[in-house]
Enzyme design. Structure first.
Site, PDB file in Angstrom:
ATOM      1  N   ALA A 319       0.836  -1.211   0.000  1.00 38.20           N
ATOM      2  CA  ALA A 319       0.000   0.000   0.000  1.00 38.20           C
ATOM      3  C   ALA A 319       0.869   1.260   0.000  1.00 38.20           C
ATOM      4  O   ALA A 319       1.967   1.235   0.552  1.00 38.20           O
ATOM      5  CB  ALA A 319      -0.902   0.006   1.229  1.00 38.20           C
ATOM      6  N   PRO A 320       0.375   2.333  -0.581  1.00 37.97           N
ATOM      7  CA  PRO A 320      -0.948   2.508  -1.173  1.00 37.97           C
ATOM      8  C   PRO A 320      -1.109   1.890  -2.552  1.00 37.97           C
ATOM      9  O   PRO A 320      -2.220   1.886  -3.076  1.00 37.97           O
ATOM     10  CB  PRO A 320      -1.115   4.025  -1.230  1.00 37.97           C
ATOM     11  N   GLY A 321      -0.036   1.425  -3.154  1.00 35.94           N
ATOM     12  CA  GLY A 321      -0.237   0.597  -4.328  1.00 35.94           C
ATOM     13  C   GLY A 321       0.179   1.189  -5.661  1.00 35.94           C
ATOM     14  O   GLY A 321      -0.137   0.631  -6.712  1.00 35.94           O
ATOM     15  N   LYS A 323       3.021   1.057  -6.985  1.00 30.69           N
ATOM     16  CA  LYS A 323       3.836   0.067  -7.706  1.00 30.69           C
ATOM     17  C   LYS A 323       3.021  -1.189  -8.023  1.00 30.69           C
ATOM     18  O   LYS A 323       3.171  -1.772  -9.091  1.00 30.69           O
ATOM     19  CB  LYS A 323       5.098  -0.254  -6.910  1.00 30.69           C
ATOM     20  N   GLU A 341      -0.054  -6.318   2.698  1.00 36.00           N
ATOM     21  CA  GLU A 341       0.030  -5.033   3.388  1.00 36.00           C
ATOM     22  C   GLU A 341      -0.380  -5.257   4.823  1.00 36.00           C
ATOM     23  O   GLU A 341      -1.491  -5.724   5.091  1.00 36.00           O
ATOM     24  CB  GLU A 341      -0.879  -4.000   2.702  1.00 36.00           C
ATOM     25  N   ASP A 368       0.697  -9.283   7.661  1.00 35.95           N
ATOM     26  CA  ASP A 368       2.092  -8.941   7.901  1.00 35.95           C
ATOM     27  C   ASP A 368       2.960  -9.901   7.078  1.00 35.95           C
ATOM     28  O   ASP A 368       2.836 -11.124   7.210  1.00 35.95           O
ATOM     29  CB  ASP A 368       2.381  -9.115   9.398  1.00 35.95           C
ATOM     30  N   CYS A 438      12.689   4.564  -0.638  1.00 35.63           N
ATOM     31  CA  CYS A 438      12.712   5.965  -1.079  1.00 35.63           C
ATOM     32  C   CYS A 438      13.474   6.793  -0.067  1.00 35.63           C
ATOM     33  O   CYS A 438      12.952   7.757   0.493  1.00 35.63           O
ATOM     34  CB  CYS A 438      11.291   6.493  -1.275  1.00 35.63           C
TER      35      CYS A 438
HETATM   36  C1  LIG Z   1       7.112   2.162   1.288  1.00 36.12           C
HETATM   37  S1  LIG Z   1       5.494   1.725   1.617  1.00 36.12           S
HETATM   38  C2  LIG Z   1       5.064   0.853   0.193  1.00 36.12           C
HETATM   39  C3  LIG Z   1       4.660   1.727  -0.933  1.00 36.12           C
HETATM   40  C4  LIG Z   1       4.038   0.932  -2.043  1.00 36.12           C
HETATM   41  N1  LIG Z   1       4.889  -0.136  -2.505  1.00 36.12           N
HETATM   42  C5  LIG Z   1       3.670   1.802  -3.220  1.00 36.12           C
HETATM   43  O1  LIG Z   1       4.369   1.830  -4.205  1.00 36.12           O
HETATM   44  O2  LIG Z   1       2.660   2.480  -3.137  1.00 36.12           O
HETATM   45  C6  LIG Z   1       5.646   0.408   2.747  1.00 36.12           C
HETATM   46  C7  LIG Z   1       4.332  -0.248   3.149  1.00 36.12           C
HETATM   47  O3  LIG Z   1       4.688  -1.434   3.833  1.00 36.12           O
HETATM   48  C8  LIG Z   1       3.762  -1.645   4.860  1.00 36.12           C
HETATM   49  N2  LIG Z   1       4.443  -2.562   5.801  1.00 36.12           N
HETATM   50  C9  LIG Z   1       5.338  -2.269   6.755  1.00 36.12           C
HETATM   51  N3  LIG Z   1       5.746  -3.392   7.361  1.00 36.12           N
HETATM   52  C10 LIG Z   1       5.093  -4.417   6.764  1.00 36.12           C
HETATM   53  C11 LIG Z   1       5.091  -5.803   6.959  1.00 36.12           C
HETATM   54  N4  LIG Z   1       5.825  -6.385   7.905  1.00 36.12           N
HETATM   55  N5  LIG Z   1       4.299  -6.555   6.154  1.00 36.12           N
HETATM   56  C12 LIG Z   1       3.529  -5.987   5.202  1.00 36.12           C
HETATM   57  N6  LIG Z   1       3.489  -4.655   4.998  1.00 36.12           N
HETATM   58  C13 LIG Z   1       4.266  -3.886   5.757  1.00 36.12           C
HETATM   59  C14 LIG Z   1       3.465  -0.285   5.393  1.00 36.12           C
HETATM   60  O4  LIG Z   1       2.232  -0.264   6.073  1.00 36.12           O
HETATM   61  C15 LIG Z   1       3.430   0.519   4.106  1.00 36.12           C
HETATM   62  O5  LIG Z   1       2.150   0.600   3.605  1.00 36.12           O
END
Ligand SMILES: C[S@@+](CC[C@H](N)C(=O)[O-])C[C@H]1O[C@@H](n2cnc3c(N)ncnc32)[C@H](O)[C@@H]1O
Length: 476
Positions: A319-321, A323, A341, A368, A438
Site C-alpha cells: 500500500a498505497p499501491g 507500484k 500489506e 504482515d 525511497c
Molecule cells: C514504502 S510503503 C510501500 C509503498 C508501495 N509499494 C507503493 O508503491 O505504493 C511500505 C508499506 O509497507 C507496509 N508494511 C510495513 N511493514 C510491513 C510488513 N511487515 N508486512 C507488510 N506490509 C508492511 C506499510 O504499512 C506501508 O504501507
C-alpha cells in the site's frame, strides 16, 4: 542570530519554542492514499489510511468582506498550527483546512504552509534574533507564515505580508509582537541588501540552518556525500517537486489526449509531467482510473521488476499501491500479483484502488509479510518496496524532516533485513528480487553489488524526482 533548533517542538501556552513534541516517528512505510500529498507520514509505514478523524474545524473565516489575511493564508495558518501543536501530518492537515477552497487558494495555502513548515529551522533562527520570550503557538505559526512570505516568497509586498500575519495572530494579543518582529526583520534586511542574514553553508551547522534540515541528517549526508552534494541535496529538499502522472495502460492508451500533461522521459513512456498544477483527485480521468499520480523514482522501482504477462509476482509491502498497480499494467493484467500489506485499512484502500484502475489480477491481503504463509520458491518475481526513513521524499513531505529521529534509522533497517529474508525464501530459482527504498541513507541499502545486484540510485538534486535506492537481483 541564534541558531537553536527546535524540532517539531512547540511551546504550549506561550513560551519560547522548545524541543520535542512532534509525533514520534516509527519506521515509515506508507504513503497516504492519493497523489503527491501521498508521500507523507513519519518514518514511512505506520499511518492509518484515509483522512484523520480528528480533523479540527477549518480555518477561522471572518465574516468581514475585507479580510486582509485571506482564506488561503488562514488555511495555511491552520496547517502550520496543527503540525506544531498536534504533530499532525502536513498533507492531512491541509486536506482538512483547505477543504472547499477554490484551486488557486488551495494551491496558495499549500505553498505557504508547506514552505513555512519546511523552513522552520531557518525561520526560528531569524526569530531568535528578535524574540526572547515564549510564544503562543498561534502566534508562532503566524510569525512563521509572515516570515516565510517576507524571506522566501516572491510577489507579496512586505507590508501586505506583515498585515496578513498580524491578522492571523488575532485575537491573541501576541499580534502586536508579530507586527513588531516582522517590521524589525524588514528593517534589518534593509541593511543587508534585502537578504536575510543567514549563516554560510560551509559547515554542517551553517548548512542545517541555512537549508532548514536537522543537524543530525546534515552531518550524515556531509560525511557520506561531501559538502557540495550535500548542499545541492539540501537545496532540492526545499524546492517544489514535479507532479507526474502515470497513464494506466489497463484503462487508457499511452497517448490518450484526455489525460493532462506531456510525455517527457524516454525511459518511462507512461509518465506525463504536469506544469501549472492540477486537481488530480478532482479530474474525471483519475476517478475513471485512467491515470494515477506517481513519482518517476517510484516508477523506476516497479519497472525494475520487469514483470512478464502470465508470471506470479509477490509485492510484499504494497500500500498505497502505486507500484502494485504499475506492475499489473506492465503485465497487461495477465498473471497474478499477491499484494501484502500489514495495515488492514491501507490494504482495504489498496483493494479499492485496484478496482478503480482495473488491476483485476491483484489479490490484496491485509497481512504482515513477516508472518504470511507463502510457498517457498513459488514466485517468479518479488518486489520489496520496504518501509524506510523516507529521506528521499523530504521535498514532498515538509514535516517529515522534523518528525524522523536518528534512532529510527536503525529500527527500520532491522525490519528491512527481516523482510528481505522473506523475499529470498519466496522467490524461485532463476527469479528476480527488487529491493527499493525511497530514502538516501546507506544504512538502509540492501542487496548491494557484492550480492550480485544491479543498483540504481535516484537523486532529488540530479534526477529531479524523489530519492530512491533500487537494487535488482537475478537469482541463479
Ligand atoms: C514504502 S510503503 C510501500 C509503498 C508501495 N509499494 C507503493 O508503491 O505504493 C511500505 C508499506 O509497507 C507496509 N508494511 C510495513 N511493514 C510491513 C510488513 N511487515 N508486512 C507488510 N506490509 C508492511 C506499510 O504499512 C506501508 O504501507
Amino acid at each position: 542570530m541564534s541558531a537553536d533548533r527546535r524540532p517539531g517542538g512547540p511551546p504550549t501556552g506561550g513560551g519560547r519554542p522548545r524541543p520535542g513534541g512532534g509525533r514520534p516517528g516509527g519506521p515509515r512505510g506508507d504513503r497516504p492514499a492519493g497523489p503527491r500529498g501521498q508521500r507523507s507520514g513519519g518514518p514511512r509505514g505506520d499511518r492509518p489510511a484515509g483522512p484523520r478523524g480528528d480533523r479540527p474545524p477549518g480555518p477561522r473565516r471572518p465574516s468581514a468582506v475585507d479580510d486582509r489575511a485571506g482564506v488561503a493564508r488562514r488555511a495555511a495558518h491552520q496547517v502550520v498550527l496543527r503540525v506544531l501543536r498536534d504533530g499532525a501530518f502536513a498533507d492531512r492537515a491541509l486536506h482538512g483546512a483547505a477543504e472547499g477552497l477554490p484551486p488557486r487558494e488551495r494551491a496558495q495555502a499549500k505553498r505557504l504552509a508547506f514552505g513555512a513548515i519546511q523552513r522552520r529551522l531557518t525561520l526560528d533562527h531569524v526569530l531568535g534574533r528578535h524574540v526572547d520570550r515564549q510564544l503562543d503557538l498561534e502566534v508562532r505559526a503566524a510569525l512563521h507564515i509572515g516570515l516565510y512570505e517576507l524571506l522566501f516568497s516572491d510577489g507579496t509586498p512586505s507590508r501586505a505580508a506583515v498585515a496578513a500575519a498580524v491578522e492571523l495572530a488575532k485575537p491573541n494579543q501576541g499580534f502586536r509582537l508579530v507586527n513588531a518582529v516582522l517590521r524589525r526583520v524588514i528593517d534589518e534586511d534593509a541593511t543587508t541588501e534585502g537578504r536575510p542574514r543567514l549563516p554560510a553553508d560551509d559547515t554542517p551547522e551553517g548548512a542545517a540552518i541555512r537549508h532548514s534540515h536537522p543537524l543530525w541528517l546534515v552531518r550524515r549526508w556531509w560525511e557520506w556525500l561531501g559538502p557540495n552534494q550535500t548542499r545541492a541535496l539540501l537545496a532540492a529538499g526545499n524546492r517544489p517537486v514535479e507532479l507526474v502522472l502515470r497513464v494506466n495502460a489497463l484503462k487508457a492508451p499511452l497517448d490518450d489526449p484526455e489525460i493532462p500533461g506531456e510525455p517527457f522521459d524516454d525511459e518511462l513512456p507512461e509518465a506525463r509531467r504536469i506544469t501549472g498544477g492540477l486537481d488530480v483527485l478532482g479530474h474525471p480521468g483519475w476517478r475513471a482510473g485512467r491515470f494515477v499520480a506517481m513519482s518517476r523514482g517510484s516508477m523506476h522501482a516497479s519497472r525494475a521488476v520487469d514483470p512478464q504477462p502470465g508470471e506470479r509476482v509477490l509485492d510484499l509491502c504494497a500500500a498505497p499501491g502505486g507500484k502494485t498497480t504499475h506492475l499489473a499494467a506492465l503485465m497487461g493484467g495477465e498473471g497474478s500479483i499477491l499484494a501484502l500489506e500489514r495495515h488492514r485499512g491501507r490494504a482495504r484502500a489498496l483493494a479499492r484502488t485496484c478496482e478503480r484502475v482495473g488491476a483485476t489480477n491483484v489479490e490484496v491481503r491485509g497481512e504482515d509479510a513477516l508472518e504470511a504463509q507463502l510457498d517457498a520458491g513459488s514466485f517468479d518475481r518479488v518486489l520489496l518496496d520496504a518501509p524506510c526513513s523516507g529521506l528521499g521524499t523530504l521535498a514532498s513531505h515538509p514535516d517529515l524532516r522534523w518528525r524522523i529521529k536518528e534512532p529510527d534509522l536503525a529500527e527500520v533497517a532491522r525490519l528491512q533485513a527481516r523482510l528481505l529474508e522473506v523475499a529470498r525464501r519466496a522467490v524461485r530459482p532463476g527469479g528476480r528480487i527488487v529491493y527499493s527504498v525511497c530514502t538516501l541513507n546507506p544504512g538502509e541499502e540492501r542487496l548491494g553489488t557484492a550480492d550480485g545486484a544491479t543498483i540504481r540510485r535516484l537523486w532529488p538534486h540530479k534526477d529531479r524526482t524523489e530519492g530512491f535506492y533500487v537494487a535488482t537481483l537475478d537469482l541463479p
